[in-house]
Scaffold this active site. Structure first.
Site, PDB file in Angstrom:
ATOM      1  CE  LYS A  55      -4.458  -1.205   0.255  1.00 61.75           C
ATOM      2  NZ  LYS A  55      -5.524  -0.616  -0.553  1.00 61.75           N
ATOM      3  CB  SER A 309      -1.069  -8.286  -0.709  1.00 60.42           C
ATOM      4  OG  SER A 309      -1.928  -8.923   0.226  1.00 60.42           O
TER       5      SER A 309
END
Length: 416
Positions: A55, A309
Site C-alpha cells: 500500500k 500482499s
C-alpha cells in the site's frame, strides 16, 4: 483497451519515483509449493515492504505528485490498516501533514504502527464503529479544511503506484507465465495487471477474493460495481463492500480469471506459511497461495508468481486463525450434548465415546443448576477429519443426544 489504460497510467515513471523510497521486494522461489503443484512457484514478498504491505507504493506515488499548495494544506485518508501506514510513512518522508481517520475498533497495534511511521507528521482520529462511518467523517473533514483526500484504491495515481509491483515482477522473472493476486478494492490487480498485460500480452492473470466479500466477482458478473449488503470482514485487507469504478474497468480488461476462497482455508494457509516457511502473512496476504489448490491443473508445468500482499498480522488474532483453520479442515467440532440421567454418564462419555486421539477443548454445562445431567457445550478436536463419523456413531450407540453446532450457523455463532 479502455482509455484509462492507454492515456493516464505511466508505470515506469511511477517506478522511477518510488525506487529510492520503497523496497524492491524479493521474488522468492518456494520449493515446497513448487513440488506440491508440479510447477515453479515464486512468492512476491510485499510482506517485507517497509510498512509490511504494498500500500505504500500507491500512497507515496499520489502524495509525491501534489502541488506545493496542496502539500502545505495536508492530506487526509480513511483506513483501518495498511493504507493508513502507507500514508503515514509518505507524510513523514515528504514533510506534509496527514490526518488519518480510523474506526474506533481498530486494533491498538495498527494504531501504534501508524503513529510510528508518521513520526509526528500525522494526527489520528478514531471515529465510528465501521469503516463506512469513518470514511464519511474523513470526507467531511477533507472538504471543510481544503485538504487532499488520498483514497485507498480508486484513483489513477494510486493504481499506478500499485502497478510497480508488476514492474518488479517482470524485472526479476521475465518468463513468468501466471500471476495470482489478491483483490480487495482492486488497486493492486488493476495496476500490476495492466502493466503485465501491456508488456507481456500472453500472461495469465488471476484475481482472488475471500468467499465472504466477493465484491469484484459480483461486479464482473453484473457488468459494473455493486455494493454488497453484508460482508465477512475477517480478511480485513481484502474485505470491501464495493470495488472502485476505475479499478473495475481495468480488472475487467486484464484479469483472465477471478475466484474466491473460504476464510477457513485462508487460515490454514497462514499457519502453513508460518510453520513451513517462517513467513508471517495477514489474511489478505495469504489469498494467492490459498487459491493454488483450485488452480493446480491450470498452473501445472508453468512459472507462477503469487503476490503476498502484506504481513500486518496482529499476534492476538492467531488463536482465532487456528480455530477457523481447524473448523474448516474438519478437525474441530462443537456439540450440545444432553447427558442421560443415569450415574456415570459423563465418565462413559470420556472413556467410551472419545477415542485416544480425540481431545476435549471446551466443556461447560449450559444450565448451571443441572450439572451432571443437563445439556453441555462440548468442543472436540480430532486427530484426523475422517474420524468424525465414528465419533457420531459412538455417541448414538451410547444414547447421547447431540446437536452438531458446526452444521447450525445460528446456534454456533450464539454459543461458540
Amino acid at each position: 483497451m479502455d482509455t484509462v489504460t492507454d492515456n493516464h497510467l505511466d508505470f515506469e515513471a511511477a517506478y522511477a519515483r518510488l525506487k529510492d523510497v520503497v523496497k524492491h521486494t524479493p521474488l522468492e522461489y518456494n520449493r515446497g509449493l513448487s513440488e506440491k503443484y508440479e510447477c515453479e512457484i515464486y512468492l512476491k514478498r510485499e510482506d517485507l515492504q517497509i510498512v509490511r504491505s504494498y500500500k505504500l507504493r500507491g500512497a507515496y506515488n499520489m502524495i509525491s505528485r501534489l502541488t506545493d499548495e496542496q502539500m502545505s494544506r495536508g492530506v487526509v485518508c480513511a483506513s483501518a490498516g495498511n493504507h493508513a501506514q502507507g500514508v503515514a510513512f509518505s507524510c513523514k518522508k515528504l514533510g506534509t501533514k496527514g490526518v488519518i481517520f480510523m474506526p474506533e475498533i481498530t486494533p491498538k497495534q495498527k494504531v501504534k504502527q501508524t503513529e510510528m511511521f508518521g513520526a509526528g507528521n500525522v494526527e489520528l482520529v478514531l471515529t465510528g464503529d465501521t469503516f463506512d462511518d469513518c470514511l464519511r467523517e474523513a470526507l467531511i473533514y477533507t472538504e471543510a479544511n481544503g485538504m487532499t483526500f488520498i483514497p485507498p484504491f480508486d484513483n489513477e495515481q494510486i493504481i499506478e503506484g500499485q502497478g510497480t509491483v508488476g514492474v518488479e515482477i517482470l524485472d526479476d522473472l521475465l518468463d513468468v507465465e501466471v500471476v495470482i493476486m489478491p483483490v480487495g478494492g482492486g488497486g493492486l490487480a488493476a495496476g500490476a495487471g495492466t502493466y503485465l498485460k501491456q508488456n507481456k500480452p500472453g500472461i495469465i492473470l488471476i484475481g482472488v477474493e475471500p468467499d465472504g466479500a466477493p465484491s469484484m466477482m459480483t461486479a464482473l458478473k453484473d457488468g459494473s460495481p455493486v455494493t454488497l449488503g453484508t460482508i465477512d470482514r475477517f480478511v480485513d485487507g481484502a474485505a470491501v463492500k464495493r470495488v472502485g469504478e476505475k479499478t473495475f474497468l481495468l480488472c475487467k480488461e486484464v484479469l483472465d480469471d477471478m475466484l474466491t476462497v473460504p476464510e477457513g482455508k485462508v487460515c490454514t494457509t497462514i499457519l502453513k506459511l508460518y510453520n513451513e516457511d517462517a513467513i508471517v502473512v495477514e489474511p489478505a496476504g495469504a489469498l494467492s497461495v490459498t487459491a493454488l489448490d483450485a488452480l493446480k491443473d491450470q498452473i501445472k508445468g508453468k512459472k507462477v508468481v503469487c503476490v503476498i500482499s502484506g504481513g500486518n498480522n496482529d499476534i492476538d488474532r492467531m488463536q482465532e486463525i487456528k480455530e477457523k483453520s481447524l473448523l474448516y479442515e474438519g478437525l474441530k467440532h462443537y456439540f450440545i450434548v444432553r447427558f442421560p440421567q443415569r450415574p456415570g454418564a459423563l465418565k462413559l462419555f470420556v472413556n467410551s465415546v472419545l477415542s485416544p486421539g480425540d481431545d476435549i477443548t471446551r466443556f461447560e454445562f449450559i444450565k448451571k443448576n443441572s450439572k451432571e445431567n443437563g445439556p453441555a457445550l462440548v468442543g472436540i478436536e480430532l486427530k484426523y477429519a475422517e474420524d468424525y463419523p465414528a465419533l457420531l456413531h459412538r455417541m448414538e450407540e451410547h444414547r447421547f443426544e447431540v446437536i452438531e453446532l458446526n452444521r447450525d450457523q445460528t446456534l454456533f455463532e450464539y454459543l461458540v
